[in-house]
Design a protein around this motif. Structure first.
Motif, short mmCIF file in Angstrom:
data_model
loop_
_atom_site.label_atom_id
_atom_site.label_comp_id
_atom_site.label_asym_id
_atom_site.label_seq_id
_atom_site.Cartn_x
_atom_site.Cartn_y
_atom_site.Cartn_z
N ALA A 1 0.82 -1.22 0.00
CA ALA A 1 0.00 0.00 0.00
C ALA A 1 0.85 1.27 0.00
CB ALA A 1 -0.94 -0.02 1.20
N CYS A 2 1.97 1.29 0.71
CA CYS A 2 2.79 2.52 0.76
C CYS A 2 3.87 2.51 -0.31
CB CYS A 2 3.39 2.73 2.15
SG CYS A 2 4.75 1.62 2.54
N ASP A 3 3.80 1.55 -1.23
CA ASP A 3 4.73 1.48 -2.36
C ASP A 3 6.20 1.33 -1.90
OD1 ASP A 3 5.33 1.31 -5.01
OD2 ASP A 3 5.20 3.46 -5.42
N GLY A 4 6.39 0.55 -0.87
CA GLY A 4 7.76 0.24 -0.45
C GLY A 4 8.42 1.25 0.45
N ARG A 5 7.62 2.11 1.08
CA ARG A 5 8.21 3.16 1.93
C ARG A 5 8.38 2.72 3.39
NH1 ARG A 5 5.43 5.53 -2.06
NH2 ARG A 5 6.51 7.18 -3.20
N GLY A 6 7.92 1.51 3.70
CA GLY A 6 8.22 0.96 5.01
C GLY A 6 7.27 1.31 6.14
N PHE A 7 6.09 1.85 5.85
CA PHE A 7 5.21 2.15 6.98
C PHE A 7 3.81 1.52 6.92
CE2 PHE A 7 5.13 6.00 4.24
CZ PHE A 7 3.79 6.04 3.91
N CYS A 8 3.39 0.96 5.79
CA CYS A 8 2.02 0.41 5.74
C CYS A 8 1.95 -1.01 6.31
CB CYS A 8 1.49 0.43 4.31
SG CYS A 8 2.23 -0.85 3.26
N GLN A 9 3.05 -1.71 6.25
CA GLN A 9 3.18 -3.08 6.78
C GLN A 9 2.38 -4.13 6.00
OE1 GLN A 9 2.70 -3.03 11.17
NE2 GLN A 9 2.55 -0.83 10.86
N THR A 10 1.79 -3.75 4.87
CA THR A 10 1.02 -4.75 4.13
C THR A 10 1.92 -5.75 3.40
OG1 THR A 10 0.85 -3.23 2.26
CG2 THR A 10 -1.01 -3.29 3.79
N HIS B 1 6.24 9.74 -7.57
CA HIS B 1 6.53 10.29 -8.89
C HIS B 1 5.76 9.47 -9.92
CE1 HIS B 1 9.27 6.98 -8.41
NE2 HIS B 1 9.59 7.01 -9.68
N PHE B 2 5.49 10.08 -11.09
CA PHE B 2 4.55 9.48 -12.03
C PHE B 2 4.92 8.04 -12.47
CE2 PHE B 2 2.71 8.63 -16.22
CZ PHE B 2 1.39 8.58 -15.82
N PRO B 3 6.17 7.78 -12.91
CA PRO B 3 6.45 6.39 -13.33
C PRO B 3 6.21 5.41 -12.19
CG PRO B 3 8.25 7.85 -13.94
CD PRO B 3 7.33 8.65 -13.06
N GLY B 4 6.50 5.84 -10.97
CA GLY B 4 6.27 4.97 -9.82
C GLY B 4 4.79 4.66 -9.66
N ILE B 5 3.96 5.66 -9.87
CA ILE B 5 2.50 5.46 -9.72
C ILE B 5 2.00 4.49 -10.81
CG2 ILE B 5 0.25 6.63 -9.84
CD1 ILE B 5 1.74 9.10 -8.65
N LYS B 6 2.56 4.67 -12.02
CA LYS B 6 2.16 3.79 -13.13
C LYS B 6 2.54 2.34 -12.82
CE LYS B 6 2.78 3.89 -17.99
NZ LYS B 6 3.67 4.40 -19.03
N ASN B 7 3.77 2.14 -12.34
CA ASN B 7 4.20 0.79 -11.97
C ASN B 7 3.32 0.22 -10.86
OD1 ASN B 7 6.25 0.89 -13.78
ND2 ASN B 7 7.84 1.43 -12.28
N TYR B 8 3.00 1.10 -9.94
CA TYR B 8 2.17 0.69 -8.79
C TYR B 8 0.83 0.13 -9.27
CZ TYR B 8 -0.16 1.20 -4.23
OH TYR B 8 -0.83 0.97 -3.06
#
Ligand code: FES
Length: 179
Positions: free
Chosen positions: A33-42, A152-159
Motif C-alpha cells: 500500500a505505501c509502495d515500499g516506503r516501510g510504513f504500511c506493513q502490508t 513520482h509518475f512512473p512509480g505510480i504507473k508501476n504501482y
C-alpha cells in the motif's frame, strides 16, 4: 544466481533486490500500500528458510517489529534485500490470510468451516492488535519516508500495473489448501 521462494513459487532474484520487488515482478500475492516506503506493513512476510540469504533487518524493521517477531522471521518485504547467493523461502501475510480464508470455503479433511472461520477471525484479531501496537513506532516514520521517496509518475504507473498483476494472479490461482 540467488532465488527466493515466495508463497511456494520459486523466483529468480538479483543480489541487492528487495523481496517486495521480486514478488511484484512475478505477481505474487503481497500487499504494498505505501509502495515500499516501510510504513504500511502490508508487505509483511515470514521467512521460513534461508534467513541468512537476506540482509539483516534494517532500522525500519527494527522499529516496526519487536525482537520476538524478528526472532520468528518476520520481515517487511520492501526492506528485506537479498544478500546471499542461495535460496530464501518466505510466506507473505496476505497469502497466509488467503489460505486461511480458503479453508473456510473448502474445509480440509478433519476440519469444519466454523472451526476454520474461528481461526481466520483469531488471526485477523491478532493482526489488528499487532498493527495498533505498532502505531507509535510507525507514525513518526511516515513523513521522513515520504520525503526520502516522494511519489513520482512512473512509480505510480508501476504501482497500478503491479497491483493489477497481483490481483489477476491471486484471483486466478487456486487456493493452496493444506491437508
Ligand atoms: S510496502 Fe508498505 S511497508 Fe512495505
Amino acid at each position: 544466481m540467488p532465488q527466493v521462494i515466495i508463497n511456494d513459487e520459486l523466483m529468480e532474484a538479483m543480489e541487492g533486490e528487495m523481496v517486495l520487488d521480486i514478488a511484484r515482478r512475478h505477481g505474487a500475492h503481497i500487499g504494498f500500500a505505501c509502495d515500499g516506503r516501510g510504513f504500511c506493513q502490508t508487505c509483511e512476510c515470514r521467512v521460513l528458510q534461508g534467513a541468512e540469504e537476506l540482509c539483516p533487518p534494517n532500522h525500519i524493521e527494527q522499529r516496526v517489529f519487536n525482537p520476538e517477531a524478528l526472532e520468528h522471521g518476520y520481515r517487511l518485504a520492501c526492506q528485506a534485500a537479498v544478500c546471499g547467493s542461495g535460496t530464501a523461502q518466505v510466506l507473505t501475510r496476505a497469502e497466509e490470510l488467503r489460505r486461511l480464508a480458503a479453508m473456510v470455503v473448502a474445509p480440509p479433511a478433519g476440519t469444519t468451516a466454523g472451526y476454520n472461520l474461528g481461526r481466520v477471525l483469531r488471526s485477523m484479531g491478532v493482526l489488528v492488535a499487532e498493527r495498533a501496537m505498532r502505531v507509535p513506532a510507525v507514525l513518526p516514520m511516515i513523513l521522513p519516508q515520504l520525503r526520502a521517496m516522494p511519489p513520482h509518475f512512473p512509480g505510480i504507473k508501476n504501482y497500478v500495473n503491479d497491483t493489477k498483476r497481483v490481483l489477476q494472479r491471486t484471483l486466478k490461482d487456486k487456493p493452496n489448501i493444506p491437508t
